[in-house]
Design a protein around this motif. Structure first.
Motif, mmCIF file in Angstrom:
data_model
loop_
_atom_site.group_PDB
_atom_site.id
_atom_site.type_symbol
_atom_site.label_atom_id
_atom_site.label_comp_id
_atom_site.label_asym_id
_atom_site.label_seq_id
_atom_site.Cartn_x
_atom_site.Cartn_y
_atom_site.Cartn_z
ATOM 1 N N LEU A 45 0.832 -1.196 0.000
ATOM 2 C CA LEU A 45 0.000 0.000 0.000
ATOM 3 C C LEU A 45 0.871 1.252 0.000
ATOM 4 C CD1 LEU A 45 -2.769 -1.011 2.564
ATOM 5 C CD2 LEU A 45 -2.975 -0.895 0.085
ATOM 6 N N VAL A 46 0.471 2.252 -0.737
ATOM 7 C CA VAL A 46 1.254 3.470 -0.923
ATOM 8 C C VAL A 46 1.527 4.183 0.397
ATOM 9 C CG1 VAL A 46 1.223 5.756 -1.987
ATOM 10 C CG2 VAL A 46 0.413 3.774 -3.266
ATOM 11 N N ASP A 47 0.546 4.264 1.282
ATOM 12 C CA ASP A 47 0.677 5.025 2.520
ATOM 13 C C ASP A 47 1.463 4.294 3.612
ATOM 14 O OD1 ASP A 47 -0.907 7.139 1.536
ATOM 15 O OD2 ASP A 47 -2.707 5.985 1.961
ATOM 16 N N VAL A 48 1.727 3.009 3.433
ATOM 17 C CA VAL A 48 2.384 2.215 4.470
ATOM 18 C C VAL A 48 3.899 2.378 4.378
ATOM 19 C CG1 VAL A 48 2.788 -0.121 5.317
ATOM 20 C CG2 VAL A 48 0.498 0.574 4.626
ATOM 21 N N ILE A 49 4.510 2.723 5.515
ATOM 22 C CA ILE A 49 5.961 2.896 5.603
ATOM 23 C C ILE A 49 6.620 1.593 6.040
ATOM 24 C CG2 ILE A 49 7.815 4.127 6.794
ATOM 25 C CD1 ILE A 49 5.740 6.446 7.125
ATOM 26 N N ASP A 50 6.050 0.937 7.070
ATOM 27 C CA ASP A 50 6.639 -0.286 7.605
ATOM 28 C C ASP A 50 5.558 -1.123 8.281
ATOM 29 O OD1 ASP A 50 8.765 -2.060 8.277
ATOM 30 O OD2 ASP A 50 8.827 -1.218 10.290
#
Length: 81
Positions: free
Chosen positions: A67-72
């Motif tokens: 997902l685009v918004d997920v960093i980790d």
């Protein structure tokens, strides 16, 4: 089995909805969901608890990372006593 996922995501409008939508699309219930601010105002910490088989959880983790918004995404495991 219960699983706890810790997700860092961009503090953007709709980011939480996209993560929750991924779980809904996979017919996985979220038992508990907590979102908190971090030191960086652009990043939020999402902690969720779900019940599911290990292979299902691993697949969801892989898809969540895309997902685009997920960093980790982390899935801390507790060692058996």
């Amino acid at each position: 089995m219960k699983h706890t996922l810790s997700i860092l995501l961009q503090n953007e409008s709709g980011a939480l909805m996209r993560v929750a939508g991924l779980f809904a699309a996979r017919h996985c219930n979220i038992d508990s969901l907590t979102v908190a601010a971090t030191r960086d105002p652009a990043v939020s910490q999402l902690t969720l608890v779900m019940d599911g088989a290990d292979d299902t959880v691993e697949q969801i983790i892989k898809q969540t990372r895309k997902l685009v918004d997920v960093i980790d995404v982390s899935h801390p495991t507790v060692a058996a006593p």
